[in-house]
Design a protein around this motif. Sequence first.
Motif, PDB file in Angstrom:
ATOM      1  N   SER A 167      15.283   2.559   4.175  1.00 18.49           N
ATOM      2  CA  SER A 167      13.991   2.144   4.734  1.00 18.49           C
ATOM      3  C   SER A 167      13.045   1.662   3.635  1.00 18.49           C
ATOM      4  N   ARG A 168      13.031   2.378   2.508  1.00 19.38           N
ATOM      5  CA  ARG A 168      12.160   2.000   1.391  1.00 19.38           C
ATOM      6  C   ARG A 168      12.529   0.616   0.842  1.00 19.38           C
TER       7      ARG A 168
ATOM      8  N   ARG B 289       7.306   3.557  -6.237  1.00 15.71           N
ATOM      9  CA  ARG B 289       7.529   4.097  -4.888  1.00 15.71           C
ATOM     10  C   ARG B 289       9.030   4.200  -4.589  1.00 15.71           C
ATOM     11  N   VAL B 290       9.767   3.145  -4.942  1.00 12.59           N
ATOM     12  CA  VAL B 290      11.222   3.163  -4.707  1.00 12.59           C
ATOM     13  C   VAL B 290      11.907   4.113  -5.682  1.00 12.59           C
TER      14      VAL B 290
ATOM     15  N   THR C 283      12.016   7.667  -4.481  1.00  8.60           N
ATOM     16  CA  THR C 283      13.079   7.899  -3.488  1.00  8.60           C
ATOM     17  C   THR C 283      14.445   7.898  -4.149  1.00  8.60           C
TER      18      THR C 283
ATOM     19  N   GLU D  81      11.469  -2.055   3.274  1.00  8.07           N
ATOM     20  CA  GLU D  81      10.003  -2.154   3.195  1.00  8.07           C
ATOM     21  C   GLU D  81       9.591  -2.908   1.938  1.00  8.07           C
TER      22      GLU D  81
END
Length: 587
Positions: free
Chosen positions: A209-210, A233-234, A237, A213
């Motif tokens: 999902s990341r 952000r990635v 994860t 996105e």
Amino acid sequence: MTSSSPLDHHYRGENPLRTLLYLLREDRGRLALGTAAFAVKHSPTWLLPVVTANVIDIVVSHGPLTQLWLNCGLLFALLLLNFPGHLLYVRCYSRSIRRMSTGLRSAICRRLQELSIGYHSRVSAGVLQTKVVRDVETVEQMVQQSADGGLAAICSLLGGLAVIAARTPVFLPVFLIVVPAAATLVMRLRSRLRSHNEFFRQEVEVLSSRVIEMTSLIPITRAHGLEQDAIRRVDGTLHQVQGAGLRLDLLNGRFGALSWVTLNALGVGCLAVAAQVAYSGAFGVTAGDVVMLSAFFTTLTAAVTALINLAPTISKGLESVRSIGEVLQAPDLESNAGKAEVAAVTGAVRFEAVGYTYPEAADPSVADFSLDIAPGETVALVGASGAGKSTVLNLAIGFLRPSTGRILLDGVDMETLDLRTFRRSLSIVPQEPILFEGSIRENVGYGMGELPEEKVRDALRDANALEFVDRLPAGIDTVVGERGARLSGGQKQRLAIARALIRDPRILILDEATSALDLRAEALVQEALARLMHGRTTFVVAHRLSTIRGADRIVTMRAGRIAEIGTHDQLLHHGGEYADIHAANIA
């Protein structure tokens, strides 16, 4: 849908092994033939120790040479059978596994088309993509590896134990200790393996999902210089996936090492006992038997180890079966079965005290909404964000079902209608047109089969799109790129209008159809929309009041309720909420 469809099975609450057997049930005969072929082609593995023992005993006792050549000839014949046996096994199992995975992917895609829009708004596209691609691939790998490694181990175990029981039965109880020991190891760690596999699978879904996105936001990220923020952000994860994967690998490593040491220690002990028995001359155990038992120690230990090492693969595969079941058994379906089909639509829509509350929401998004719309009438919905405009559109389309009240289509409660047939008379022009990577001809005529070129060109002409289409290198056969990347916003919007025009809908939904366009593009689109709206029942949502000025009625909404209804001039004269919105728009 046939009774053999994977959608017929109840995945939730069902043991995943039973589910797996259900998915393979149509290939039972083929799998049985493949298993028999595997047993024949694998027989030299457990017959070799027997032949070796016979040869040693013949040499030690100076037995007849004919027996020596007979044993070797038998083994040679079985070796020759390996090639055709292996090909038959691969043909049978590969066809069954490929059919199963194709059927699963088809079933998931079919169910995705049946699930409600509410479900798709809650579950990200990345998670669903992972289930279609990765989870099915994991199930496929589990079955394939279990067949390759599991059948080999089982054949070796059964063949070896049968030979020992026939030739040296006194050692059979000793060998039977190995299997319970392995089973104990598997049972103790299976629950931990399952929980770790489930957690790792969920982390990978979040990562998927990341990534989706991140790629969709690249234009915004680059425009605002936020590349490092997106990477951080990635990366967060990625580190979570790395940690979950490392913990899973360490658990698998401890599991494999412990089982290897235990089983080989048992093998050494059994060898020592066999040598001692043969040395003492007890039970008629010969030198050949010691060699045979020694070979079987290794063969059976390897077989049990292989079965134990399959546990992580099987655990991971069964977790993927559960993951697939989350989609195939999702209860959030749009129910159309057994309902009346809509043969024709005149376009009369009546809302009777309609209310809708989203799941887990405290307050309704739409409440006591009553509106009677005549065929061919254009009704515009205006109001602040969160006023309930989009919810009303989704109710009119049938994506959402009223929590209270009812909606009538041509005098019939929509709850009693097969909404799939209703939507054949409906077209939507959204704010962001949805195009696929095909030609202009394919995008405009999507779902309508082969259309005459002139009909496509007429729709493009009425949508003010022909003027730019004819300038493209291949005209209407020009490929638009992924999501229409090779076209401007105004061009994509005009193609969306052409797609609506060619369907000649009776009901039209315009959802912010001009909000993202510049003034020139908006003028062209507005002209095309006027042709599209003529004579059709139309719902319009727009922030630009120029789009709705000519509507037959304008409905101003506040907190899910109707605040006022009237024409543009009437509402301005009234001086209410619409007048305030109009003043702010002009300012």
